[in-house]
Design an enzyme around this catalytic site. Sequence first.
Site, PDB file in Angstrom:
ATOM      1  N   ASP A  25      16.328   5.345 137.781  1.00  0.00           N
ATOM      2  CA  ASP A  25      15.295   5.802 136.835  1.00  0.00           C
ATOM      3  C   ASP A  25      15.650   5.412 135.400  1.00  0.00           C
ATOM      4  O   ASP A  25      16.829   5.323 135.041  1.00  0.00           O
ATOM      5  CB  ASP A  25      15.155   7.329 136.962  1.00  0.00           C
ATOM      6  N   ASN A  73       4.302   6.990 142.685  1.00  0.00           N
ATOM      7  CA  ASN A  73       4.268   5.940 141.651  1.00  0.00           C
ATOM      8  C   ASN A  73       2.955   5.132 141.649  1.00  0.00           C
ATOM      9  O   ASN A  73       2.656   4.440 140.675  1.00  0.00           O
ATOM     10  CB  ASN A  73       5.463   4.991 141.767  1.00  0.00           C
TER      11      ASN A  73
HETATM   12  C1  IPE Z   1      11.540   8.433 140.782  1.00  0.00           C
HETATM   13  O1  IPE Z   1      11.346   8.183 139.428  1.00  0.00           O
HETATM   14  C2  IPE Z   1      11.075   7.265 141.596  1.00  0.00           C
HETATM   15  C3  IPE Z   1      11.874   6.056 141.488  1.00  0.00           C
HETATM   16  C4  IPE Z   1      12.959   5.904 140.794  1.00  0.00           C
HETATM   17  C5  IPE Z   1      11.392   4.944 142.260  1.00  0.00           C
HETATM   18  P1  IPE Z   1      10.050   8.683 138.661  1.00  0.00           P
HETATM   19  O2  IPE Z   1      10.174   8.221 137.278  1.00  0.00           O
HETATM   20  O3  IPE Z   1       8.824   8.278 139.396  1.00  0.00           O
HETATM   21  O4  IPE Z   1      10.200  10.262 138.767  1.00  0.00           O
HETATM   22  P2  IPE Z   1       9.551  11.412 137.874  1.00  0.00           P
HETATM   23  O5  IPE Z   1       8.092  11.139 137.772  1.00  0.00           O
HETATM   24  O6  IPE Z   1      10.218  11.349 136.537  1.00  0.00           O
HETATM   25  O7  IPE Z   1       9.888  12.694 138.592  1.00  0.00           O
HETATM   26  C1  IPE Z   2      12.137   3.827 137.459  1.00  0.00           C
HETATM   27  O1  IPE Z   2      11.951   3.738 136.080  1.00  0.00           O
HETATM   28  C2  IPE Z   2      11.412   2.746 138.216  1.00  0.00           C
HETATM   29  C3  IPE Z   2      10.268   3.224 138.997  1.00  0.00           C
HETATM   30  C4  IPE Z   2       9.883   4.452 139.117  1.00  0.00           C
HETATM   31  C5  IPE Z   2       9.513   2.220 139.706  1.00  0.00           C
HETATM   32  P1  IPE Z   2      10.703   4.389 135.364  1.00  0.00           P
HETATM   33  O2  IPE Z   2       9.591   3.417 135.367  1.00  0.00           O
HETATM   34  O3  IPE Z   2      10.372   5.708 135.962  1.00  0.00           O
HETATM   35  O4  IPE Z   2      11.242   4.564 133.893  1.00  0.00           O
HETATM   36  P2  IPE Z   2      11.072   5.818 132.956  1.00  0.00           P
HETATM   37  O5  IPE Z   2      11.597   6.999 133.716  1.00  0.00           O
HETATM   38  O6  IPE Z   2       9.622   5.935 132.651  1.00  0.00           O
HETATM   39  O7  IPE Z   2      11.912   5.500 131.760  1.00  0.00           O
HETATM   40 MG    MG Z   3      11.004   7.597 135.584  1.00  0.00          MG
END
Ligand code: IPE
Ligand code: IPE
Ligand code: MG
Length: 245
Positions: A25, A73
Site C-alpha cells: 500500500d 479497488n
Molecule cells: C489494499 O489497499 C489493497 C491493496 C493493496 C491491493 P487499499 O488502499 O485498497 O486499502 P484501503 O482502501 O486503504 O483500506
Molecule cells: C496500493 O496503493 C495499490 C493498490 C491498491 C492497487 P494505493 O493505490 O492504495 O496507494 P495509496 O494508499 O492511495 O497511497
Molecule cells: Mg491504499
Amino acid sequence: MRILFNKEEPEIQDCIPIHIGIIMDGNGRWAKKRGFPRKFGHKAGAKNFRKIVKHCSHVGIKYLTVYAFSTENWNRPDQEVGALMRLFEQYLKEALSDFQDEDIKVKFLGKTEKFSEEIKNLILEVEKKSQNHSGMVLNIAMNYGGKEEIVNAVRLISEKVLKNEIQVSEITEKIFSNYLYTSKQPDVDLVIRTGGEYRTSNFLIWQTAYAEYVFTDTLWPDFQIDDFDNILHIYAKRKRRFGGV
Ligand code: IPE
Ligand code: IPE
Ligand code: MG
C-alpha cells in the site's frame, strides 16, 4: 543465495516465516508527494514488487502472497483502474522470465472473469508455464477479497452437500480451507503492510487468523530489501502462542 543473518543469531535462522503476505500500500501517496499522477506510483510499485519477489525467493520464503488488487479497488476512478490493468498486463508479460529464472510457481487468487481477455490469457499462461516449478509459490491476489473467497468456498461445499458427495457433519476447518483459493497451502505466518494504514482491508481473513502483523509507514515504492530483512528480525523475536501459554 544471499546470507541473511549473521552467525551470532542462529536462532533467527530457524525463525524464517514459511508463508508471508504483503499488503503493498501507498503507491498513490508516493506519486502525490512527488507531484505526479497516481499511476506513476503504481508503476514504481510494480518495479519494486519484482525486486522484493526475487529477494523473497533468494532468502528461502516458501509461500509469498501479495495483494495486488482488491474486490473493492474496482470502485476507483475508471482512469486509475485502466492504468492498473495496463500495468498488470505489462507485468505479467515481463515477469515470466523471473518465474523461470527463480523457479517460482505462480497462482492467482480471485475470480478472473472481470479481467480483459488479454489478462485472462496471460494469467492462464503464467500459471501453466510455472506449474512444475519447485521453488517459492507466489500467490498474486488480484480481484481478491477475503469475504468473497469465503462465500465462494461455502458455495462450492454446498454444491457437494447437495450432490451427497460430502456430509454436513464432515465439514471441518481443514476441509473448509481446501475450498479457499489457497487450498493445500499453509496458513500465513507474517503479514507486512506498508503505507501506514493499520488495517487488513479484506486480505486473507481466514488464513491470517494467527499471523503476526508488522505495519510500516514506508510507502510501497520506497520499501527496500533492508526494510524487509528488518521485519524478518522483528518476526523472529515475536513469541507465537496460538492460544497456548
Ligand atoms: C489494499 O489497499 C489493497 C491493496 C493493496 C491491493 P487499499 O488502499 O485498497 O486499502 P484501503 O482502501 O486503504 O483500506
Ligand atoms: C496500493 O496503493 C495499490 C493498490 C491498491 C492497487 P494505493 O493505490 O492504495 O496507494 P495509496 O494508499 O492511495 O497511497
Ligand atoms: Mg491504499
